[in-house]
Design a protein around this motif. Structure first.
Motif, PDB file in Angstrom:
ATOM      1  N   HIS A 189      11.119  43.194  30.586  1.00 17.31           N
ATOM      2  CA  HIS A 189      10.478  41.953  31.008  1.00 17.31           C
ATOM      3  C   HIS A 189      10.412  41.814  32.522  1.00 17.31           C
ATOM      4  O   HIS A 189      11.329  42.215  33.245  1.00 17.31           O
ATOM      5  CB  HIS A 189      11.241  40.753  30.447  1.00 17.31           C
ATOM      6  CG  HIS A 189      10.707  39.441  30.935  1.00 17.31           C
ATOM      7  ND1 HIS A 189      11.178  38.830  32.084  1.00 17.31           N
ATOM      8  CD2 HIS A 189       9.725  38.636  30.448  1.00 17.31           C
ATOM      9  CE1 HIS A 189      10.526  37.702  32.287  1.00 17.31           C
ATOM     10  NE2 HIS A 189       9.641  37.553  31.300  1.00 17.31           N
ATOM     11  N   SER A 190       9.312  41.276  33.011  1.00 17.68           N
ATOM     12  CA  SER A 190       9.188  40.866  34.410  1.00 17.68           C
ATOM     13  C   SER A 190       8.291  39.638  34.460  1.00 17.68           C
ATOM     14  O   SER A 190       7.335  39.521  33.688  1.00 17.68           O
ATOM     15  CB  SER A 190       8.613  41.986  35.280  1.00 17.68           C
ATOM     16  OG  SER A 190       7.229  42.127  35.081  1.00 17.68           O
ATOM     17  N   ASP A 191       8.611  38.709  35.357  1.00 12.76           N
ATOM     18  CA  ASP A 191       7.789  37.517  35.502  1.00 12.76           C
ATOM     19  C   ASP A 191       6.369  37.887  35.924  1.00 12.76           C
ATOM     20  O   ASP A 191       5.397  37.240  35.522  1.00 12.76           O
ATOM     21  CB  ASP A 191       8.415  36.573  36.536  1.00 12.76           C
ATOM     22  CG  ASP A 191       9.744  35.997  36.070  1.00 12.76           C
ATOM     23  OD1 ASP A 191       9.969  35.939  34.842  1.00 12.76           O
ATOM     24  OD2 ASP A 191      10.554  35.603  36.930  1.00 12.76           O
ATOM     25  N   HIS A 192       6.282  38.938  36.752  1.00 18.35           N
ATOM     26  CA  HIS A 192       4.985  39.410  37.253  1.00 18.35           C
ATOM     27  C   HIS A 192       4.051  39.764  36.102  1.00 18.35           C
ATOM     28  O   HIS A 192       2.904  39.310  36.050  1.00 18.35           O
ATOM     29  CB  HIS A 192       5.226  40.623  38.159  1.00 18.35           C
ATOM     30  CG  HIS A 192       3.999  41.361  38.574  1.00 18.35           C
ATOM     31  ND1 HIS A 192       3.080  40.846  39.458  1.00 18.35           N
ATOM     32  CD2 HIS A 192       3.530  42.584  38.214  1.00 18.35           C
ATOM     33  CE1 HIS A 192       2.095  41.725  39.638  1.00 18.35           C
ATOM     34  NE2 HIS A 192       2.355  42.789  38.890  1.00 18.35           N
ATOM     35  N   GLU A 194       4.518  39.012  32.868  1.00 26.23           N
ATOM     36  CA  GLU A 194       4.362  37.888  31.948  1.00 26.23           C
ATOM     37  C   GLU A 194       3.230  36.970  32.409  1.00 26.23           C
ATOM     38  O   GLU A 194       2.473  36.442  31.586  1.00 26.23           O
ATOM     39  CB  GLU A 194       5.655  37.091  31.844  1.00 26.23           C
ATOM     40  CG  GLU A 194       5.589  35.977  30.817  1.00 26.23           C
ATOM     41  CD  GLU A 194       6.914  35.245  30.650  1.00 26.23           C
ATOM     42  OE1 GLU A 194       6.999  34.407  29.734  1.00 26.23           O
ATOM     43  OE2 GLU A 194       7.853  35.507  31.431  1.00 26.23           O
ATOM     44  N   SER A 195       3.087  36.818  33.725  1.00 27.18           N
ATOM     45  CA  SER A 195       2.015  35.977  34.257  1.00 27.18           C
ATOM     46  C   SER A 195       0.639  36.556  33.954  1.00 27.18           C
ATOM     47  O   SER A 195      -0.363  35.842  33.971  1.00 27.18           O
ATOM     48  CB  SER A 195       2.182  35.797  35.769  1.00 27.18           C
ATOM     49  OG  SER A 195       1.890  36.997  36.473  1.00 27.18           O
TER      50      SER A 195
END
Length: 217
Positions: A189-192, A194-195
């Motif tokens: 997982h990474s916020d990058h 996921e966005s």
């Protein structure tokens, strides 16, 4: 977790492991043959420098389906204005070196050892490993690389020297694949990501999709 034999290219069935960490095996080697076999089974290597090779098949799995790709208004403008240009497989080794050298929070050094880089280059020669390059004013400012298993692209690492470079390259790559791309395996997982629309699915679902894909030379 299973200890692998260096003289035999084999892996345990990842469906038999329920470990939250996702580690299913340790040891073995990083030969091109073992790497390809691992990815075909949904397994990938990830380890710290100087440590034993760890082989992972996490549950859940972080993936992105092309239909779920999210492109913000600002990114649409960047792509429309042709802020960057994109190439594929133009400088594979350089992309690996840039990915290896980039600072990553909470990680010590790089897991891209010389042996792994050499094996990835051999897979690149076999058209299994590929790189995407992002350019600005004839300078390499971003990119990523991964392993192609049928219509699944297993993204390994990316780098960006200027804002939005790797994101633009990622979006451009997905938008230009069409029916040749069913799924991007983002692994962790990474916020990058996921966005951009990536989400978690079960290991069982991922392995089922993977089973329906095979590398086409």
């Amino acid at each position: 977790m299973i200890l692998l034999d260096q003289n035999e290219i084999s892996f345990p069935d990842p469906r038999q492991f329920d470990s939250e960490s996702g580690v299913i095996a340790i040891g073995g080697d990083l030969s091109p043959e073992r790497l390809l076999f691992a990815y075909q089974l949904g397994i990938f290597p990830w380890f710290n420098p100087g440590e034993e090779i760890l082989w992972w098949c996490p549950d859940p799995r972080f993936v992105l389906f092309p239909k779920d790709l999210k492109v913000s208004k600002s990114m649409r403008k960047i792509l429309r204005d042709e802020t960057f240009t994109f190439t594929e497989n133009k400088c594979f080794r350089q992309v690996l070196e840039e990915c290896a050298g980039i600072f990553r929070k909470d990680q010590d050094g790089t897991w891209l050892s010389e042996g792994l880089v050499n094996s990835l280059e051999k897979l690149h020669e076999m058209k299994i490993a590929k790189s995407i390059e992002v350019w600005q004013n004839n300078e390499l400012v971003g990119g990523f690389y991964g392993i192609q298993i049928g219509k699944i692209f297993c993204g390994e690492s990316m780098f960006s020297k200027v804002s939005n470079a790797s994101k633009a390259g990622f979006i451009n790559f997905i938008q230009n694949q069409g029916e040749n791309l069913e799924l991007i395996d983002c692994q962790a997982h990474s916020d990058h990501l996921e966005s951009l629309g990536a989400k978690m699915i079960s290991k069982t679902e991922y392995l089922k999709i993977l089973k329906n894909n095979s590398y086409e030379s």
